[in-house]
Scaffold this active site. Structure first.
Site, short mmCIF file in Angstrom:
data_model
loop_
_atom_site.label_atom_id
_atom_site.label_comp_id
_atom_site.label_asym_id
_atom_site.label_seq_id
_atom_site.Cartn_x
_atom_site.Cartn_y
_atom_site.Cartn_z
N PHE A 178 0.81 -1.23 0.00
CA PHE A 178 0.00 0.00 0.00
C PHE A 178 0.84 1.27 0.00
CE2 PHE A 178 0.97 -0.05 4.48
CZ PHE A 178 0.80 1.25 4.93
N LYS A 179 2.09 1.16 0.45
CA LYS A 179 2.91 2.37 0.57
C LYS A 179 3.23 2.96 -0.80
CE LYS A 179 4.33 1.02 5.07
NZ LYS A 179 5.30 0.54 6.04
N ASP A 180 3.13 2.14 -1.86
CA ASP A 180 3.31 2.68 -3.21
C ASP A 180 2.32 3.82 -3.48
OD1 ASP A 180 5.36 0.91 -4.07
OD2 ASP A 180 3.89 -0.66 -4.49
#
Length: 484
Positions: A112-114
């Protein structure tokens, strides 16, 4: 839109100031001075938007067109999401027994950090190009932040990135995603310590204000406001995908289950809630349960030791973004927040004031999940749906299964899935299942790697400072040769 520190002792800044600062000068975290209130009408209009469309609306509200004109902002966000594998960017899987899983992991590094980091990198690059400035980004990672940060800035001419990873504490795939990027502006260190220990040299470097200023240093960890801002879109998208109908007044609630370590996604949800999004938040953690104890008993204190769990990216003792939540729920009271956080920094232990604790337990429900429950959840989800969960997503889904055993869900529930199971084959095997590894991840095995060891007994702070000084020297060299 102006931003103020949760501790109330720092000057107000605009979005650009908050973006480049990370921590406020008084040690607090930046928060918007006021939160826009969204009418039912606005929410109905937003309900038809794509995920990137929601990010654009939120960023317009919190950045302001005087800093980044709307058409430029739209272009930056489109560029940020251009390498995502799914055309929707974020996808909802509707599974059996009312299980909704919001897949936040279709970016380059399968986590999700993308989503937030690729937007943050675009914003940074925009301001840096305008000012012809260079920065060095320093990141400590427990696994996913490092690779997503590297992917978002690799090859950028105005940014170098230094990543400290905890050797042996993240999965082999996570490590390879960082060590196989051989770009000139990427510098990776393998630290003989856990993710809390590797934060120490980073904190020491950032405590030297003159050094930070001289070398244009910044951090990109989960305290950066820009990341929280983009993560608010998860909650809006989850709500619009799962709400039963938007024709009712008031709008019907949706429960969003947030698996978390540093509480960035949770802070984003609390802000969305305050803006008028009718979500009920559940925070799900692994055995490192400081957030769970805080919600249940008002006990914001460190455990004896960090426990290593299957949900390794959530093996965090200090959930930095809780400070934002305390500030928000205390009615933006910076005195209360400052006193709490300063006491926590001194003694590693704080009991929340009664009123704040009752506000927190009113806004958020919580659960702590064991490794055994994680593997059981992964196995059950596969058996019922032929759907592989990563261990972090399983922390959220475990709560769903627990609740449905007691009674059928009275309101729609959406579980956030922060990473793909493909990144965690060890956990998939531990659940008695067969890992499915995409070709891009298999290809990492045959790539060359570059990683400088930081061994026990080395002076990690000195090594970090030397690397930063070397980067600045090189930058000066580039600048001078460009002038000739």
């Amino acid at each position: 839109m102006r931003y103020i520190s949760t501790r109330g002792m720092a000057p107000r800044v605009d979005f650009e100031g908050a973006l480049f600062s990370g921590y406020a000068p008084d040690g607090g975290l930046f928060m918007p001075e006021e939160l826009p209130q969204l009418s039912i009408e606005t929410l109905r209009q937003w309900s038809t938007l794509s995920y990137p469309g929601l990010v654009k609306e939120l960023c317009t509200l919190f950045i302001g067109p005087e800093l980044i004109p709307r058409d430029v902002l739209n272009g930056l966000i489109d560029q940020a999401f251009s390498r995502f594998r799914h055309r929707e960017v974020v996808h909802l899987s509707r599974l059996r027994n009312g299980l909704n899983v919001l897949e936040l992991w279709h970016g380059v590094t399968y986590a999700f950090k993308d989503l937030s980091l690729c937007c943050t990198a675009q914003f940074l690059q925009y301001f840096l190009e305008k000012k012809e400035k260079h920065i060095t980004v320093v990141v400590g990672t427990s696994g996913d932040t490092g690779s997503a940060a590297i992917e978002s800035v690799q090859g950028a001419k105005n940014m170098d990135i230094i990543v400290l990873l905890p050797k042996g504490h993240c999965t082999k795939i996570q490590e390879l995603q960082m060590t196989t990027v051989l770009r000139e502006n990427v510098h990776v260190f393998g630290v003989e310590g856990n993710s809390d220990e590797l934060d120490e040299p980073i904190k020491a470097v950032f405590a030297d204000v003159a050094f930070v200023k001289k070398h244009n240093l910044m951090s990109l960890n989960s305290i950066n406001w820009s990341r929280v801002l983009v993560q608010m879109a998860h909650h809006f998208f989850a709500y619009f995908q799962c709400a039963s109908s938007l024709d009712m007044d008031p709008l019907p609630p949706v429960e969003v289950v947030v698996p978390t370590g540093a509480a960035g996604n949770l802070a984003a949800g609390c802000i969305a809630q305050k803006m008028g999004l009718p979500i009920r938040l559940v925070v799900a953690v692994n055995r490192n349960d400081i957030i769970h104890r805080t919600v249940q008993q008002g006990d914001f204190s460190l455990s004896e030791a960090l426990e290593q769990t299957l949900a390794s990216a959530m093996d965090i003792q200090v959930p930095y973004n809780m400070e934002r939540i305390f500030w928000l729920l205390s009615g933006s009271n910076s005195q209360v927040t400052r006193a709490l956080m300063e006491q926590f920094e001194r003694t590693q232990s704080v009991s929340l004031p009664k009123e704040l604790h009752s506000k927190l337990s009113g806004a958020v429900t919580s659960e702590s999940v064991s490794d055994e429950a994680i593997t059981q959840t992964m196995a059950r989800c596969w058996e019922e749906n032929k759907y592989l969960l990563c261990p972090h997503s399983a922390v959220a889904v475990s709560y769903h299964y627990q609740q449905t055993e007691q009674q059928p869900p009275s309101l729609p529930r959406c579980c956030l899935a922060p990473a793909s199971a493909a990144k965690f084959p060890e956990a998939v095997l531990a659940a008695g299942l067969t890992p499915e590894t995409p070709a891009e991840i298999l290809a990492l095995e045959s790539k060359g790697t570059r990683c400088t060891p930081m061994r026990k007994g080395d002076d990690w702070t000195l090594m970090l400072r030397n690397t930063i000084e070397d980067i600045s020297c090189q930058q000066r060299g580039h600048f001078l040769s460009a002038l000739e």
